[in-house]
Design an enzyme around this catalytic site. Structure first.
Site, PDB file in Angstrom:
ATOM      1  N   ARG A 208       0.834  -1.059   0.168  1.00 56.33           N
ATOM      2  CA  ARG A 208      -0.152   0.663  -0.208  1.00 56.33           C
ATOM      3  C   ARG A 208       1.044   0.953   0.088  1.00 56.33           C
ATOM      4  NH1 ARG A 208      -5.390   1.581   3.498  1.00 56.33           N
ATOM      5  NH2 ARG A 208      -6.362   0.170   1.950  1.00 56.33           N
TER       6      ARG A 208
ATOM      7  N   HIS B  92      -7.094   0.752  -6.492  1.00 53.79           N
ATOM      8  CA  HIS B  92      -8.136  -0.055  -5.082  1.00 53.79           C
ATOM      9  C   HIS B  92      -8.110  -1.294  -5.821  1.00 53.79           C
ATOM     10  CE1 HIS B  92      -8.004  -1.689  -1.060  1.00 53.79           C
ATOM     11  NE2 HIS B  92      -8.387  -0.616  -0.422  1.00 53.79           N
TER      12      HIS B  92
ATOM     13  N   GLN C  77     -10.460  -3.477  -3.510  1.00 53.74           N
ATOM     14  CA  GLN C  77     -11.500  -3.208  -2.456  1.00 53.74           C
ATOM     15  C   GLN C  77     -12.174  -3.303  -3.297  1.00 53.74           C
ATOM     16  OE1 GLN C  77     -12.241  -1.667   0.181  1.00 53.74           O
ATOM     17  NE2 GLN C  77     -14.663  -2.528  -0.188  1.00 53.74           N
TER      18      GLN C  77
ATOM     19  N   ASP D  62     -17.072   7.314  -1.336  1.00 60.17           N
ATOM     20  CA  ASP D  62     -16.149   7.760  -0.889  1.00 60.17           C
ATOM     21  C   ASP D  62     -15.813   9.009  -0.390  1.00 60.17           C
ATOM     22  OD1 ASP D  62     -13.255   6.584   0.172  1.00 60.17           O
ATOM     23  OD2 ASP D  62     -12.357   6.338  -2.044  1.00 60.17           O
TER      24      ASP D  62
ATOM     25  N   CYS E 235     -16.001   2.003   0.446  1.00 66.71           N
ATOM     26  CA  CYS E 235     -15.309   1.266   1.527  1.00 66.71           C
ATOM     27  C   CYS E 235     -14.643   1.312   2.145  1.00 66.71           C
ATOM     28  CB  CYS E 235     -14.210   1.379   0.199  1.00 66.71           C
ATOM     29  SG  CYS E 235     -13.092   2.871   0.272  1.00 66.71           S
TER      30      CYS E 235
ATOM     31  N   ARG F 245     -12.938  -8.834   1.540  1.00 71.63           N
ATOM     32  CA  ARG F 245     -12.244  -8.116   1.488  1.00 71.63           C
ATOM     33  C   ARG F 245     -11.211  -9.312   1.616  1.00 71.63           C
ATOM     34  NH1 ARG F 245      -9.997  -2.982   1.433  1.00 71.63           N
ATOM     35  NH2 ARG F 245      -8.363  -3.533   0.553  1.00 71.63           N
TER      36      ARG F 245
HETATM   37  N1  NVA Z   1      -9.985   6.880  -1.103  1.00 74.91           N
HETATM   38  C1  NVA Z   1      -9.383   6.351   0.066  1.00 74.91           C
HETATM   39  C2  NVA Z   1      -9.687   4.759  -0.047  1.00 74.91           C
HETATM   40  C3  NVA Z   1      -9.116   4.474   1.709  1.00 74.91           C
HETATM   41  C4  NVA Z   1      -9.295   2.748   1.610  1.00 74.91           C
HETATM   42  C5  NVA Z   1      -7.903   6.915   0.268  1.00 74.91           C
HETATM   43  O1  NVA Z   1      -7.176   6.421  -0.771  1.00 74.91           O
HETATM   44  O2  NVA Z   1      -7.588   7.217   1.613  1.00 74.91           O
HETATM   45  N1   CP Z   2     -10.919  -0.471   2.406  1.00 74.28           N
HETATM   46  C1   CP Z   2      -9.636  -0.435   2.880  1.00 74.28           C
HETATM   47  O1   CP Z   2      -8.773  -0.335   2.300  1.00 74.28           O
HETATM   48  O2   CP Z   2      -9.882  -0.032   4.389  1.00 74.28           O
HETATM   49  P1   CP Z   2      -8.190   0.063   5.170  1.00 74.28           P
HETATM   50  O3   CP Z   2      -7.972   1.335   4.888  1.00 74.28           O
HETATM   51  O4   CP Z   2      -8.578   0.189   6.647  1.00 74.28           O
HETATM   52  O5   CP Z   2      -7.447  -0.755   5.037  1.00 74.28           O
END
Ligand code: NVA
Ligand code: CP
Length: 306
Positions: free
Chosen positions: A102, A129, A132, A221, A261, A289
């Site tokens: 990540r 993502h 997800q 989101d 998500c 997930r």
């Molecule tokens: N768009 C959000 C998704 C988190 C799971 C982010 O990147 O923070």
């Molecule tokens: N939806 C998602 O990826 O959650 P986290 O940021 O908690 O991993």
């Protein structure tokens, strides 16, 4: 398929196969059936951003498959002190059977995959993502018994979720509509892909009401993603009116699902009322997930039945 870097790399058949295996993983887990296909294998998990779901579902998934997952914080590992990703890729490939990452730039993930000799899984970048969205597609298919022919609507920022939902939805034969304010459009590569699709409809509009009309699933989101914290106030202004609320839901198809998500900001991108009315679907999505990622790890990490 060596890696899962972005849904643009997958065919409809690849996605359907992952979802079918994910359904089987869920069935096995719920019925206490042995499925430790990754016995003795290890997944390295690199996190350069926060996480709850991704970390817990990958770690739990590896354990349920008979393997082991280890957490590497970007800050505390040598990555945080500037060790090149090319070297991290080659080192981890000597110890582990897969790498989940990540991070911020998609280019980092692509570079990691280029130098790694083991599968690499994108656990979220600024661009995509994919894990997800595989879980989202799995959840929609569970609830609606199909994907092709349904209308998926995304309201909000043209971010990693929007990018992956557009690609995943269209690849599965869904009509996709997106409403976002000017200046916050999805990535140009994604729009170019959407423009090339001929067997289903893609609409990008400014008015949430137009995007939500007759939708079978509405997805939103956060307005400010990880790494955009300093833009919070400016984004709150830009996204005012891009909220999933009862008035918007009333325009959708009866029985319209809601997906998020998570984490969710009630009172911003979604009201508490809509969130709670659709909580079962949203937490099914969170649960999935685990099953979707187990399918990805099984398929990529070459598991054999134990
Ligand atoms: N768009 C959000 C998704 C988190 C799971 C982010 O990147 O923070
Ligand atoms: N939806 C998602 O990826 O959650 P986290 O940021 O908690 O991993």
């Amino acid at each position: 398929m060596k890696d899962l870097l972005k849904l643009l790399d997958l065919s409809r058949e690849d996605i359907t196969h992952i979802l079918d295996v994910a359904d089987q993983m869920k069935y096995n887990q719920k019925h206490g059936l042995t499925h430790n296909y990754l016995h003795g294998k290890t997944l390295a998990m690199i996190f350069e951003k926060n996480s709850t779901r991704t970390r817990v579902s990958f770690e739990t998934g590896m354990f349920q498959l008979g393997g082991h997952a280890l957490f590497l914080s970007g800050k505390e590992s040598q990555i945080g002190r500037g060790e090149p990703i090319e070297d991290t890729a080659r080192v981890l490939s000597r110890y582990c059977d897969g790498i989940m990452i990540r991070t911020f730039g998609q280019d980092e993930v692509e570079k990691l995959a280029k130098y790694a000799t083991v599968p690499v899984i994108n656990g979220l970048t600024d661009f995509a993502h994919p894990c997800q969205v595989l879980a989202d597609l799995m959840t929609i298919r569970e609830h609606k018994a199909k994907l092709a022919g349904l209308k998926l609507c995304f309201i909000g920022d043209g971010n990693n979720m929007a990018n992956s939902l557009i690609v995943g939805g269209l690849k599965c034969g869904m009509d996709v509509s997106v409403a976002c304010p000017e200046g916050y459009d999805p990535h140009e590569k994604v729009l170019a892909f959407a423009g090339s699709v001929t067997d289903c409809r893609f609409t990008l509009c400014r008015r949430p009401e137009e995007a939500a009309a007759d939708a079978d699933v509405i997805i939103t989101d956060v307005w400010a993603s990880m790494g955009q914290e300093e833009e919070k106030t400016q984004r709150e202004r830009a996204f005012a009116g891009y909220q999933v609320n009862d008035a918007l839901m009333a325009l959708a198809h009866p029985g319209c699902m809601v997906q998020h998500c998570l984490p969710a900001h009630r009172g911003e991108e979604i009201t508490a009322e809509v969130f709670e009315a659709h909580a079962e679907e949203i937490f099914d999505e969170a649960e999935n997930r685990l099953h979707a990622q187990k399918a990805v790890m099984y398929l990529l990490m070459g598991g054999e039945e134990a």
